[in-house]
Design an enzyme around this catalytic site. Structure first.
Site, PDB file in Angstrom:
ATOM      1  N   ASP A 124     -10.334  -8.450   8.472  1.00 23.51           N
ATOM      2  CA  ASP A 124     -11.765  -8.361   8.148  1.00 23.51           C
ATOM      3  C   ASP A 124     -12.418  -9.741   8.191  1.00 23.51           C
ATOM      4  OD1 ASP A 124     -11.749  -5.654   7.918  1.00 23.51           O
ATOM      5  OD2 ASP A 124     -12.484  -5.581   5.853  1.00 23.51           O
ATOM      6  N   TYR A 167       0.820  -1.221   0.000  1.00 21.99           N
ATOM      7  CA  TYR A 167       0.000   0.000   0.000  1.00 21.99           C
ATOM      8  C   TYR A 167       0.847   1.261   0.000  1.00 21.99           C
ATOM      9  CZ  TYR A 167      -3.857  -3.149   1.308  1.00 21.99           C
ATOM     10  OH  TYR A 167      -4.776  -4.163   1.339  1.00 21.99           O
ATOM     11  N   ASP A 223      -2.571 -18.248   2.298  1.00 24.96           N
ATOM     12  CA  ASP A 223      -3.749 -18.944   1.743  1.00 24.96           C
ATOM     13  C   ASP A 223      -4.253 -19.991   2.736  1.00 24.96           C
ATOM     14  OD1 ASP A 223      -1.253 -19.988   1.183  1.00 24.96           O
ATOM     15  OD2 ASP A 223      -1.740 -20.737  -0.810  1.00 24.96           O
ATOM     16  N   LYS A 241       3.864 -15.330   2.567  1.00 23.42           N
ATOM     17  CA  LYS A 241       3.760 -16.104   1.325  1.00 23.42           C
ATOM     18  C   LYS A 241       5.192 -16.409   0.897  1.00 23.42           C
ATOM     19  CE  LYS A 241       1.257 -17.749  -2.102  1.00 23.42           C
ATOM     20  NZ  LYS A 241       0.406 -18.941  -1.944  1.00 23.42           N
ATOM     21  N   ASP A 287      -4.853  -6.653   6.298  1.00 23.52           N
ATOM     22  CA  ASP A 287      -6.084  -5.955   5.929  1.00 23.52           C
ATOM     23  C   ASP A 287      -7.182  -6.983   5.647  1.00 23.52           C
ATOM     24  OD1 ASP A 287      -7.884  -4.082   5.032  1.00 23.52           O
ATOM     25  OD2 ASP A 287      -6.838  -3.606   3.175  1.00 23.52           O
TER      26      ASP A 287
END
Ligand code: NAD
Length: 365
Positions: A255, A146, A227, A195, A251
């Site tokens: 959620d 980001y 994942d 990852k 992020d």
């Protein structure tokens, strides 16, 4: 202890829920012999109305001089409020970005806890929900994809867009230290999510996590691919204590974790810098649809105040007193409207408004 706390009541339900959290903090101070001084600053739409900007420089200086910031929420109805006709840098949310930057808040803590009494609101399978869960997502907030360089340009006759994911050792180290420190106050377990089978930034992440872990021999840690983590959150959320991860993975996973609790009005959060300073706020927004009706759930803000006692002031006993008082009112069957049973059977519960919920928790501290 003497605590200096800046309050940002903000917009919508913000003033209602911060009032209740303040009430509970005052009850804790009375019981345990502390003092708390509140200084209010404006941020968001209310600051735009008063000063023409979502956050003034004076307000930032006041926040910097405090030990911690307790916030409600900011913003209005994004379709109808005149605040959203302003250019993006003048809108309510710009105040939040500005204060996070000015205070150097790089660690975002989002607990996701499923209370036994509310497990029916959990969208997971009953046998999974029944077991409950109590985890905390530790998300890096100021680096990664980001904040990396980005561009869109034409290459060989077609548009190509690039985003860059960069992490330095020091950025990874400071968030990892926070995660292990927080784990020491919880069940002493960290799962670091990355990852690393694909990304260089994740391989560096793993290396630094392993280095930091050596300083915390009591904390059990493991690595998990992102994942797999997304799957495990819905399959077996009880396995997680502290989940440490970079900005974008955090992020998305935070959620997902909040969704499986089923109730936005119950979820606190904290953003910390490399001192003891923190900004504490509920995960939900300003809920303009219910503002001023006296029905908002104040529990997320009350639990944010508990996080403030635990992480800024190291008052673990006092924080436990708040957490236990919240559990007690739920056990006794008190509910705000958003956490009422959805199956229509209200025989075992009593619906209360915002102020009453605050009173009940303050009385049980
Ligand atoms: P929201 O979280 O405000 O509301 C979503 C739904 O959840 C609404 O139905 C609302 O009534 C309900 N809800 C939220 N908190 C509740 C509580 N404590 N008790 C009971 N019900 C609750 O999200 P939104 O509607 O997308 O956003 C409204 C405004 O809030 C927007 O301006 C948005 O930008 C802002 N916002 C601010 C923050 C923040 O201050 N950090 C975070 C998210 C959204």
């Amino acid at each position: 202890m003497n605590m200096n706390v800046v309050r940002i009541k903000g917009d919508g339900i913000g003033p209602e829920i911060v009032t209740e959290a303040s009430k509970v903090l005052e009850a804790v101070c009375k019981k345990y012999g502390h003092t708390i001084n509140f200084t209010d600053i404006l941020m968001g739409g209310c600051s735009i109305d008063a000063y023409g900007v979502p956050l003034t420089d004076e307000a930032i200086e006041t926040a910097k001089a405090a030990d911690a910031v307790l916030m409600g929420s900011i913003g209005g109805n994004t379709s109808t409020s005149p605040w959203y006709k302003l250019e993006p840098s003048k809108r309510p949310e710009a105040g939040l970005l500005k204060i996070r930057k000015a205070l150097g808040l790089f660690a975002n803590l989002r607990p996701a806890l499923l209370y036994k009494e509310l497990y029916k609101a959990c969208p997971l399978k009953e046998e999974t929900a029944e077991k409950g869960f109590d985890m905390l997502i530790m998300r890096e907030l100021t680096g990664g994809l980001y904040f990396g360089a980005r561009e869109t340009k034409e290459v060989d006759g077609q548009m190509v867009a690039t985003d860059t994911l960069t992490y330095s050792e020091s950025e990874i180290r400071r968030i990892t230290i926070k995660a292990f420190e927080v784990a020491m106050k919880r069940r002493k377990s960290v799962i670091s999510v990355d990852k690393a089978n694909v990304l260089d930034s994740s391989r560096l992440w793993r290396k630094i996590v392993e280095e930091v872990a050596k300083d915390y021999p009591e904390v059990k840690y493991e690595h998990m691919l992102v994942d797999n983590c997304a799957m495990q959150l819905v399959k077996n959320p009880a396995q997680f204590d502290v989940v440490l991860t970079e900005n974008m993975f955090g992020d998305i996973l935070s959620d997902e974790a909040s969704m499986i609790t089923g109730s936005i009005g119950m979820l606190p959060s904290a953003s910390l810098n490399d001192t003891k300073f923190g900004l504490y706020e509920p995960s939900g927004g300003s809920a303009p649809d219910i503002a001023g009706k006296g029905i908002a759930n104040p529990i997320a803000t009350i639990l944010s105040a508990s996080m403030m006692l635990r992480y800024t002031f190291d008052l673990d006993k006092e924080a436990d007193a708040i957490d236990n008082a919240v559990k007690k009112v739920l056990e006794e069957g008190y509910r705000t409207i958003d956490i009422m049973p959805t199956d229509g059977d209200t025989s075992a519960v009593t619906q209360v408004g915002t102020a009453k919920m605050g009173d009940l928790i303050a009385e049980r501290v």
